[in-house]
Design a protein around this motif. Structure first.
Motif, PDB file in Angstrom:
ATOM      1  N   TYR A 257      -5.088  34.380 -20.835  1.00 61.14           N
ATOM      2  CA  TYR A 257      -6.091  35.281 -21.416  1.00 61.14           C
ATOM      3  C   TYR A 257      -7.355  34.496 -21.783  1.00 61.14           C
ATOM      4  O   TYR A 257      -8.483  34.954 -21.516  1.00 61.14           O
ATOM      5  N   THR A 258      -7.177  33.328 -22.395  1.00 63.91           N
ATOM      6  CA  THR A 258      -8.333  32.498 -22.745  1.00 63.91           C
ATOM      7  C   THR A 258      -9.128  32.129 -21.502  1.00 63.91           C
ATOM      8  O   THR A 258     -10.361  32.205 -21.491  1.00 63.91           O
ATOM      9  N   LEU A 259      -8.428  31.741 -20.440  1.00 67.80           N
ATOM     10  CA  LEU A 259      -9.109  31.389 -19.193  1.00 67.80           C
ATOM     11  C   LEU A 259      -9.866  32.588 -18.627  1.00 67.80           C
ATOM     12  O   LEU A 259     -10.994  32.456 -18.131  1.00 67.80           O
ATOM     13  N   SER A 260      -9.253  33.763 -18.703  1.00 66.55           N
ATOM     14  CA  SER A 260      -9.921  34.963 -18.168  1.00 66.55           C
ATOM     15  C   SER A 260     -11.177  35.314 -18.944  1.00 66.55           C
ATOM     16  O   SER A 260     -12.094  35.935 -18.407  1.00 66.55           O
ATOM     17  N   GLU A 261     -11.259  34.910 -20.206  1.00 70.22           N
ATOM     18  CA  GLU A 261     -12.469  35.163 -20.997  1.00 70.22           C
ATOM     19  C   GLU A 261     -13.678  34.442 -20.411  1.00 70.22           C
ATOM     20  O   GLU A 261     -14.815  34.876 -20.595  1.00 70.22           O
ATOM     21  N   THR A 262     -13.448  33.331 -19.711  1.00 73.60           N
ATOM     22  CA  THR A 262     -14.552  32.588 -19.118  1.00 73.60           C
ATOM     23  C   THR A 262     -14.984  33.168 -17.774  1.00 73.60           C
ATOM     24  O   THR A 262     -16.075  32.852 -17.293  1.00 73.60           O
ATOM     25  N   THR A 263     -14.156  33.980 -17.157  1.00 77.14           N
ATOM     26  CA  THR A 263     -14.494  34.530 -15.842  1.00 77.14           C
ATOM     27  C   THR A 263     -14.802  36.018 -15.872  1.00 77.14           C
ATOM     28  O   THR A 263     -15.236  36.578 -14.869  1.00 77.14           O
ATOM     29  N   VAL A 264     -14.599  36.672 -17.020  1.00 73.20           N
ATOM     30  CA  VAL A 264     -14.765  38.124 -17.103  1.00 73.20           C
ATOM     31  C   VAL A 264     -16.157  38.505 -17.593  1.00 73.20           C
ATOM     32  O   VAL A 264     -16.445  39.693 -17.796  1.00 73.20           O
ATOM     33  N   VAL A 265     -17.030  37.532 -17.764  1.00 73.59           N
ATOM     34  CA  VAL A 265     -18.340  37.757 -18.388  1.00 73.59           C
ATOM     35  C   VAL A 265     -19.094  38.898 -17.718  1.00 73.59           C
ATOM     36  O   VAL A 265     -19.767  39.698 -18.379  1.00 73.59           O
ATOM     37  N   GLY A 266     -18.989  39.015 -16.398  1.00 66.70           N
ATOM     38  CA  GLY A 266     -19.758  40.018 -15.667  1.00 66.70           C
ATOM     39  C   GLY A 266     -19.483  41.444 -16.096  1.00 66.70           C
ATOM     40  O   GLY A 266     -20.378  42.302 -16.061  1.00 66.70           O
ATOM     41  N   ILE A 267     -18.254  41.743 -16.514  1.00 66.05           N
ATOM     42  CA  ILE A 267     -17.926  43.105 -16.938  1.00 66.05           C
ATOM     43  C   ILE A 267     -18.681  43.461 -18.202  1.00 66.05           C
ATOM     44  O   ILE A 267     -19.239  44.558 -18.339  1.00 66.05           O
ATOM     45  N   GLY A 268     -18.754  42.525 -19.155  1.00 68.80           N
ATOM     46  CA  GLY A 268     -19.474  42.786 -20.385  1.00 68.80           C
ATOM     47  C   GLY A 268     -20.980  42.838 -20.176  1.00 68.80           C
ATOM     48  O   GLY A 268     -21.667  43.677 -20.753  1.00 68.80           O
ATOM     49  N   VAL A 269     -21.487  41.942 -19.340  1.00 68.60           N
ATOM     50  CA  VAL A 269     -22.924  41.877 -19.102  1.00 68.60           C
ATOM     51  C   VAL A 269     -23.439  43.154 -18.447  1.00 68.60           C
ATOM     52  O   VAL A 269     -24.490  43.689 -18.813  1.00 68.60           O
ATOM     53  N   THR A 270     -22.696  43.661 -17.476  1.00 64.40           N
ATOM     54  CA  THR A 270     -23.111  44.873 -16.775  1.00 64.40           C
ATOM     55  C   THR A 270     -22.682  46.152 -17.488  1.00 64.40           C
ATOM     56  O   THR A 270     -22.996  47.247 -17.037  1.00 64.40           O
ATOM     57  N   ARG A 271     -21.929  46.011 -18.582  1.00 59.42           N
ATOM     58  CA  ARG A 271     -21.461  47.146 -19.393  1.00 59.42           C
ATOM     59  C   ARG A 271     -20.574  48.109 -18.609  1.00 59.42           C
ATOM     60  O   ARG A 271     -20.506  49.297 -18.928  1.00 59.42           O
ATOM     61  N   ARG A 272     -19.909  47.611 -17.585  1.00 59.78           N
ATOM     62  CA  ARG A 272     -18.989  48.450 -16.795  1.00 59.78           C
ATOM     63  C   ARG A 272     -17.581  48.285 -17.341  1.00 59.78           C
ATOM     64  O   ARG A 272     -16.689  47.696 -16.707  1.00 59.78           O
ATOM     65  N   THR A 273     -17.370  48.788 -18.551  1.00 61.47           N
ATOM     66  CA  THR A 273     -16.111  48.538 -19.255  1.00 61.47           C
ATOM     67  C   THR A 273     -14.924  49.271 -18.636  1.00 61.47           C
ATOM     68  O   THR A 273     -13.780  48.961 -18.948  1.00 61.47           O
ATOM     69  N   GLY A 274     -15.208  50.234 -17.781  1.00 57.97           N
ATOM     70  CA  GLY A 274     -14.110  50.895 -17.083  1.00 57.97           C
ATOM     71  C   GLY A 274     -13.297  49.921 -16.251  1.00 57.97           C
ATOM     72  O   GLY A 274     -12.078  50.093 -16.073  1.00 57.97           O
ATOM     73  N   PHE A 275     -13.947  48.880 -15.736  1.00 55.36           N
ATOM     74  CA  PHE A 275     -13.236  47.874 -14.952  1.00 55.36           C
ATOM     75  C   PHE A 275     -12.321  47.028 -15.842  1.00 55.36           C
ATOM     76  O   PHE A 275     -11.259  46.596 -15.406  1.00 55.36           O
ATOM     77  N   ALA A 276     -12.748  46.775 -17.079  1.00 60.77           N
ATOM     78  CA  ALA A 276     -11.883  46.072 -18.022  1.00 60.77           C
ATOM     79  C   ALA A 276     -10.634  46.899 -18.308  1.00 60.77           C
ATOM     80  O   ALA A 276      -9.518  46.373 -18.376  1.00 60.77           O
ATOM     81  N   MET A 277     -10.838  48.206 -18.478  1.00 62.55           N
ATOM     82  CA  MET A 277      -9.707  49.099 -18.699  1.00 62.55           C
ATOM     83  C   MET A 277      -8.766  49.097 -17.500  1.00 62.55           C
ATOM     84  O   MET A 277      -7.539  49.023 -17.653  1.00 62.55           O
ATOM     85  N   LEU A 278      -9.316  49.142 -16.288  1.00 64.10           N
ATOM     86  CA  LEU A 278      -8.497  49.169 -15.082  1.00 64.10           C
ATOM     87  C   LEU A 278      -7.666  47.901 -14.959  1.00 64.10           C
ATOM     88  O   LEU A 278      -6.477  47.958 -14.605  1.00 64.10           O
ATOM     89  N   ALA A 279      -8.262  46.740 -15.268  1.00 65.39           N
ATOM     90  CA  ALA A 279      -7.518  45.475 -15.202  1.00 65.39           C
ATOM     91  C   ALA A 279      -6.347  45.488 -16.178  1.00 65.39           C
ATOM     92  O   ALA A 279      -5.234  45.072 -15.839  1.00 65.39           O
TER      93      ALA A 279
END
Length: 392
Positions: A257-279
């Motif tokens: 989970y910690t590692l994924s925090e460094t690679t998931v930045v794009g979802i937060g930046v683009t505000r496409r939180t539906g993709f975070a939910m899908l993951a």
């Protein structure tokens, strides 16, 4: 408000059934316990939102103390129980937790009083509320799915196996909580920092650099745990010997989970939180299916293996979605090492006792290989250390 409304609706529905919450959690149909759990959840939700104020204002000391305080308060309350001779039963223990949560929430409320008092003087801006809800509502479902991802193993162990296996697994998770400390500290610092970088449109190459450092740290922790997990047998009673094999896979949740925090930045930046939910939903489904099939055969070991596989899926999905929405991420090394780590963890957890020295040899080889792969990072760290020592 939306989160609180949803929580109150769910808890209200559950409390209509006498003792249902306590029966699901503790196998005790007690309505008083159910009400105490509900109060604890409501207070925790308030604390969570108040803590975000400290976190986003980068008040590190206040936030850190608020994380430590609940543990100290719980120990203090249990100590008082012992001194005054309170009955040692489940009700007393749950009451101690609820009191701890409530006192912590009061501390949060005091530390953030200026912000939340000011909020009562502002009217709701409907135009701003709509995009905020579009951003936030998928994260509610994401939170539910992530809770399922992290809790499915314990719930299904309770249903499909025995309390003995559940106790064994809980002890292993407690030892793996050292990784949760790393996750908590990193996430607290990382989120405000990376959003500040992105808002200024600079230092974006640092995101990839930090990701490699975190990956190197994750590899080292996995390998050292695999090499030295046998030390827990000197601490625990004989009936907990299997913890030495379980703890390796239990590290999957906090470290991946910690590692994924460094690679998931794009979802937060683009505000496409539906993709975070899908993951989170897909990883949750993976964990549920894995636990359903593995727990009957392997017990606690099956739960640990299923969870680490689910978090590998979670990490890959978050990374791929972030790339799709934002920008390319160098990820080949990430995928190679995380796959190797998960494979080694599964072997150690399911067959570590039979493989014996082969398991330790595997972790030693991976550890040595990582120092070669990350030799540039090792060199940079060495230079920083020598520079600091030279200045002193």
């Amino acid at each position: 408000m939306p989160s609180m409304a949803l929580l109150l609706i769910v808890l209200g529905g559950l409390l209509l059934f006498d003792g249902l919450v306590a029966r699901l959690l503790f196998d005790v149909p007690d309505q008083l316990l159910s009400i105490m759990v509900a109060v604890g959840m409501i207070v925790q939700l308030v604390s969570r939102f108040l803590s975000l104020i400290l976190r986003m204002y980068e008040q590190g000391l206040a936030f850190s103390m608020s994380q430590v305080l609940p543990k100290l308060l719980l120990l203090a309350i249990i100590g008082i129980y012992i001194l005054i001779g309170v009955s040692q039963n489940l009700t007393s223990l749950v009451l101690a937790y609820v009191a701890t949560f409530t006192l912590t929430c009061m501390v949060f409320a005091w530390n953030t009083r200026q912000e939340w008092l000011a909020s009562f003087q502002q009217s709701v801006d409907a135009e701003r509320l709509k995009p905020m809800l579009r951003f936030g509502l998928p994260l509610v479902l994401n939170g539910v799915a992530f809770w399922g991802l992290t809790a499915t193993d314990k719930v299904l162990l309770r249903v499909l196996s025995s309390y003995q296996e559940l106790g064994l697994y809980t002890v292993a998770v407690s030892f793996a909580a050292a990784g949760i400390i790393l996750q908590s500290v990193f996430s607290t610092i990382w989120a405000p920092t990376v959003y500040r970088w992105v808002s200024k449109g600079e230092c974006l190459e640092r995101v990839d650099q930090v990701s490699r450092y975190v990956l190197f740290c994750v590899v080292i922790i996995f390998c050292l745990t695999g090499l030295f997990s046998w030390l827990v047998t000197f601490i625990l009673p004989d009936r907990y010997d299997d913890v030495q094999w379980l703890v390796i896979s239990c590290l999957g949740y906090p470290l991946l989970y910690t590692l994924s925090e460094t690679t998931v930045v794009g979802i937060g930046v683009t505000r496409r939180t539906g993709f975070a939910m899908l993951a989170a939903v897909l990883a949750f489904a993976t964990n549920a299916v894995g636990n359903w099939y593995l727990i009957p055969s392997f017990g606690a070991a099956g739960a640990a293996v299923s969870t680490i596989i689910a978090f590998l899926v979670f990490f890959i999905l978050r990374t791929e979605f972030s790339m799709f929405l934002w920008r390319p991420i160098p990820r080949l090394v990430h995928y190679c090492y995380t796959t190797v780590l998960v494979f080694g963890s599964i072997l150690s957890t399911l067959y570590g006792e039979q493989l014996s020295w082969l398991t330790y040899s595997f972790w030693l080889v991976v550890l040595l290989a990582s120092f070669w792969t990350f030799r540039a990072e090792v060199g940079q760290l060495k230079q920083v250390v020598l520079y600091r020592l030279g200045n002193q």
